[in-house]
Design an enzyme around this catalytic site. Sequence first.
Site, PDB file in Angstrom:
ATOM      1  N   ASP C  17      52.744  76.428  23.190  1.00  0.00           N
ATOM      2  CA  ASP C  17      51.410  76.030  23.834  1.00  0.00           C
ATOM      3  C   ASP C  17      51.371  74.297  23.527  1.00  0.00           C
ATOM      4  O   ASP C  17      51.389  73.657  24.306  1.00  0.00           O
ATOM      5  CB  ASP C  17      50.037  76.470  23.259  1.00  0.00           C
ATOM      6  N   ARG C  98      40.108  76.404   9.820  1.00  0.00           N
ATOM      7  CA  ARG C  98      40.107  75.481  10.908  1.00  0.00           C
ATOM      8  C   ARG C  98      39.252  74.052  10.439  1.00  0.00           C
ATOM      9  O   ARG C  98      39.604  73.060  10.809  1.00  0.00           O
ATOM     10  CB  ARG C  98      39.269  76.263  12.084  1.00  0.00           C
ATOM     11  N   ASP C 127      38.184  79.345  17.860  1.00  0.00           N
ATOM     12  CA  ASP C 127      38.748  78.206  17.425  1.00  0.00           C
ATOM     13  C   ASP C 127      38.257  77.017  17.883  1.00  0.00           C
ATOM     14  O   ASP C 127      38.255  75.965  17.208  1.00  0.00           O
ATOM     15  CB  ASP C 127      40.155  78.716  17.265  1.00  0.00           C
ATOM     16  N   SER C 181      49.418  87.492  19.876  1.00  0.00           N
ATOM     17  CA  SER C 181      49.109  86.222  19.494  1.00  0.00           C
ATOM     18  C   SER C 181      48.752  86.072  17.934  1.00  0.00           C
ATOM     19  O   SER C 181      48.078  87.117  17.344  1.00  0.00           O
ATOM     20  CB  SER C 181      47.927  85.915  20.559  1.00  0.00           C
TER      21      SER C 181
END
Lengths: 411, 411, 411, 411
Positions: C17, C98, C127, C181
């Site tokens: 990605d 994060r 996220d 994922s």
Amino acid sequence: MPTSPTKIAVAYSGGLDTSCIIPWLREHYDADVVAVVADVGQGDRELDGIEQKARSTGACECVVMDLKQEFLEEFAFPMAIMGSVYEGRYLMGTSIARPCIARAQVTAALQTGCDALAHGCTGKGNDQVRFESTYAALAPQLAVIAPWRLPTWNLRSREAMLDYLAVRNIPCAASKEKLYSRDANLWHISHEGGDLEDPWKAPPEDVWMLTTSPAQAPDQHQDVTISFKGGFPTAVDGRTMDSVSIMNTLNAIAGRHGVGRIDLVENRLVGMKSRGAYETPGGTILMEALRGLEQLVLDRDTLHWKQRLALEFGDHVYNGTWFTPVRAAMWAAAQSIAQVMDGDVVVRCYKGTSAAVRRRSPNSLFSQNFATFGQDEVYDHKDADGFIRLFSLPSRIRALKQNIATQDLAR
Amino acid sequence: MPTSPTKIAVAYSGGLDTSCIIPWLREHYDADVVAVVADVGQGDRELDGIEQKARSTGACECVVMDLKQEFLEEFAFPMAIMGSVYEGRYLMGTSIARPCIARAQVTAALQTGCDALAHGCTGKGNDQVRFESTYAALAPQLAVIAPWRLPTWNLRSREAMLDYLAVRNIPCAASKEKLYSRDANLWHISHEGGDLEDPWKAPPEDVWMLTTSPAQAPDQHQDVTISFKGGFPTAVDGRTMDSVSIMNTLNAIAGRHGVGRIDLVENRLVGMKSRGAYETPGGTILMEALRGLEQLVLDRDTLHWKQRLALEFGDHVYNGTWFTPVRAAMWAAAQSIAQVMDGDVVVRCYKGTSAAVRRRSPNSLFSQNFATFGQDEVYDHKDADGFIRLFSLPSRIRALKQNIATQDLAR
Amino acid sequence: MPTSPTKIAVAYSGGLDTSCIIPWLREHYDADVVAVVADVGQGDRELDGIEQKARSTGACECVVMDLKQEFLEEFAFPMAIMGSVYEGRYLMGTSIARPCIARAQVTAALQTGCDALAHGCTGKGNDQVRFESTYAALAPQLAVIAPWRLPTWNLRSREAMLDYLAVRNIPCAASKEKLYSRDANLWHISHEGGDLEDPWKAPPEDVWMLTTSPAQAPDQHQDVTISFKGGFPTAVDGRTMDSVSIMNTLNAIAGRHGVGRIDLVENRLVGMKSRGAYETPGGTILMEALRGLEQLVLDRDTLHWKQRLALEFGDHVYNGTWFTPVRAAMWAAAQSIAQVMDGDVVVRCYKGTSAAVRRRSPNSLFSQNFATFGQDEVYDHKDADGFIRLFSLPSRIRALKQNIATQDLAR
Amino acid sequence: MPTSPTKIAVAYSGGLDTSCIIPWLREHYDADVVAVVADVGQGDRELDGIEQKARSTGACECVVMDLKQEFLEEFAFPMAIMGSVYEGRYLMGTSIARPCIARAQVTAALQTGCDALAHGCTGKGNDQVRFESTYAALAPQLAVIAPWRLPTWNLRSREAMLDYLAVRNIPCAASKEKLYSRDANLWHISHEGGDLEDPWKAPPEDVWMLTTSPAQAPDQHQDVTISFKGGFPTAVDGRTMDSVSIMNTLNAIAGRHGVGRIDLVENRLVGMKSRGAYETPGGTILMEALRGLEQLVLDRDTLHWKQRLALEFGDHVYNGTWFTPVRAAMWAAAQSIAQVMDGDVVVRCYKGTSAAVRRRSPNSLFSQNFATFGQDEVYDHKDADGFIRLFSLPSRIRALKQNIATQDLAR
């Protein structure tokens, strides 16, 4: 714990009860008694000549401690910053003074070599718990004597106490009759007993001492400006003052306008209900100002969490569990939040009302000219579309699922 | 969701905004428009001739729904029983009306065969979220149109709206200037905008509409007695009345004495702060009375838990998440608690103040003659000994352990 | 916010990605792109040669930041001390990383003169909110680009992305098929997608990567001793280590014994439910050890309040609202509490289980030889009499009042 | 309260303590003694021949009450639905049985004309509080006798008790040595004392009674399917059963796999810490299944609020304040929430572990094929833009305000 104490530090107020407790302790324990007087701003009427008085009742020593500043800065102001109010009404003037007084008593006891602590609280009230919780946290090695809870204490009326003193030639100016039981300090005065014991009666006017009756208060409102730094008050109407002067000033202004009267049936820690009347003039407008300041500088998540925290912190204040890790942790959180509580608030006082009507802060999150940030920089009307879609998504999913299920059933 | 709605139910107030929205929707979607008018007690000034008005702006139908009773009994009174107050001040008169109005709008939409719902809320406020959260919960299959958030909506001033109507020969009595944005119902009226946007200015006197200025209020206080059954008000001053009459009566009394003015900088759900002025005259004394009643009938654990619950319930009211499982669960809890909330409370109104000064209940837990239970039956002073010992035991253990550790270190 | 960014800092992982995002950003904005790589312990497989890779996809610069120590000491360990677990299960390995990564990205962006921030999160996940909440708090002046939410982003399958890179001659080793994922760091690895999307299916064995299957784990249990100072781990099995080594050691031990697998259907912040599988081997035994230590050193009020705090803190971790005043205030409270969290805990690992079986602390409030304090010094059986009388007094009063009322009614 | 009770209902277990209490009460009060036996599933070993045993020790009557079904359906299952776990570990098998047993004892006392209640709990434990809190709520008019807290009770060792019975020719099979103090019912068994009193020792294997050692448990896992209706279990592995059979079945399965062992240092209500070991095999997998079901059917706000509620409800269970308005209110809330808790959950048991690995419900809010709702109907990626903008707006405003202030300072 000593089976027989030899030197006892008693929390001494100069009132009838503790005036009896000194000779009573001496006689029952054959012990020396140190009178510890905590000045938390109860006023000269109670404090004038108190050392002389203590000695005349038999104390070997009288230690008078001026706790006014630490009472405000370590106890009352933090409680105000936190915003704790017991059962929606009571500003906890008596509760918040107890750990301050009891800590000083412990200090004096250790300095004068006492091996026991005594207080004059009755056995049905909260104060005994507050005193002894502090003793337990700070000096568990000292014995605790609570005469009112002892079967040997038989001075259970004012008459009995006056007789007791008369027999011993101890001078006492106390009267036989006393309508209300009271407790005063820089933050407030409490009233219990008498006609107040019927909650279906309004408090009679003779109860009140610190505040003008709203009906007699000035016909002109008064605006008072309080300035804050980190949540602590620093100035009144632009004049920088120390904490004690601030409190005296606020008490005078609010009292003149009849602000700060509270009438409450409350749940005591010891399991029963009682009815109290309280006057917290300066504290009321200080609290009002702090809440007005919070409105400007705290974001929603912070303010709402702080409101819940205030409820829980308030229980610790009321219960006297001040010297506990959880109470300290809550205050650590509040201090972190209060860093941005700088600014000025104008509180309007008028015939019993007080309301923050103006507020400003360098840390204000409010923006009058919100648009000046530029619409694309801060807020775009269309942002609300997505916000609402996701905010209501759980409801939408539930409703759609239910519709589908209903249709399934309907077939 | 239909890509192109053919019949739209719009929440119609008769004001300038929604008067424009009706023709605008017709033109932009080539759709029929049903005007849904919710009567939540905003008053005749807004409601008189509204059907005619709706049709003259182009509505194919106008449905007027009298929601006053259900607004009070299903929404406002439960909120009052719960005791929720947003950010310590706001009695949420606008918030609490929205799910009631939106539910009626959905009902009318389904009854008239609409495939879309529209409202006139702006994109920066809370009301859009409240309306659309209700739509999502009750009718997720209907399309939602919020003109103010659409790029095609260009009527962004009163002048533009008046021009828009004039061009279409739609009569309108609205003025070009409007100082404050207002929302009224049986519970309250809100005011925003104008000078209120500066929190460093006190609200000007011209803001207020429902309440006499305290300075102009009667010099004599008025006592009002409110009777309750299960927390719901049943009578005022001894006269049994329906909910709507009770509210009207309380509004009149409180309003005359200047009671119920609120001035607040609040955190909106959509992330910014705004300043509002609110008048909730009757609601203020109803809340005061309920709190006075609670003092008598709820034990400490119940009251303190309910206080925390009220904070959380209040967020759901403010946010408009009324039709959610968690809000319903909280109300189930409050209903369980409120079973004992029977009795009478006297609230004293005077120049802006209101205070519960007398309260009685068949379920009172307060006992004036506590001693009549007999000392050994209910409370013995010496019980406090053991209570305090165990209550403070964790502090005592910690302190003893620390002393021992300290001594260890000192060697 | 710049209408057209000229230099963009993208959070770069080296995966398919973000490998596409770099050229895509360059082409769409005609801007320079700085690749920011956060090393939070995801491992060499992802990090080896990543600078070279970033440049080959078109980045003008690649900044690799070793955040492993700060990730543990400022984020993961505080969360573990707090004891927050999302929805009773999830140890929040992705959530907690994060704000750490996003803060580093902001720092790198400012150092390299970027005027925009970009990330590769999809539009349905948590996220994106966590990244952008950190951006908003730390660098609101920078533009934010979330390609997956842009209508111009049309690379919505792995095939499309591989084609996109192939056309540009950008080398890429990614495969066309990807079952799950995943997101990995020193604290955990997450798995979503594939068969996991059916909550009525058990997670297939091929999901798991960090932990041995319990069925394949050693038949002999292993005890691991973790030592703490103020709640932070300082040693494993007696060997003092830095934070990163401690985490690696705990991961190895727990992983070998199949400890730390979690299977959960969770509520995302963005309003929908998702099913995830997580492995947090070392974190699981660290949390277990901390809870074991708390049992010894925290009194009831403190522990119970901390448990409620942990729930609320956990929402802030999950939602990514780390850089907020309320989150900081909660941590201030927890730090105050954690001062006494010193000591050793032995956690037993065996075939998927882990349990604190031994614990000791210099600050322990537990006393095996309680009696050695002396019965009269700490606890007297008869103290319980009074305690119970007052503890149950509200129930007693209510029952007595009801009996009396009942008798009244019965007449 | 009678100064001298004439007929006493004692909670009788058949163990050594209560076997002594019967003759002791008779002798000390010259009173009749009714033995009340509560069958809460402690098993035949304790219950066989218990009536005969009670009479042989001097009881004038023995009332055996089968409470198994009501124990589960009114107490244990509601607690499980609520999800309360004390201090993160303890499933409260002893606590939850106490109000059930004490209520039955009160009922039997009133039916047999007793004027006093007695129990055999010691003065340092929680159970005395739980029993007497129930007495206070349900029968405050009856006297309470707690022999262990009386100075006249001098049977403070097993040897003294055995001697006491021998002198009176009362047969007793109890042994002189007893390693652990235990309490058993359908929900669990508890163990205290012996080696457990050192928290730095792991629980020895001889402690455990209901569960196989994980090391000896089958090498093959077992999946058990539990079906629920409104949160209450209705079937196991597809077979519909009554509550008692469900509990027995779950206990057997979980026990075989070593599931449900707990080792904990806990805070007692009476202020001290104690270490306990507990086995709750069936309860553990029932709780696990309920949590798995909740994941599917409760939205975020509901689940997170319920988690906080569970903590507070748990304190009421542990403290024995079951018959209180606040506890009832909490359960009313939970019942409202539990309406949707229908469905099946598969729990995998293996060598001490148990995990919900599959779950399904007609009220599931999870959607595997979320896209089938149509992207525009439920979720549009771009909705997240607006959501995040408003979600992070407070942070953005604060940061922008601070930047502006910083720039001001910087000039």
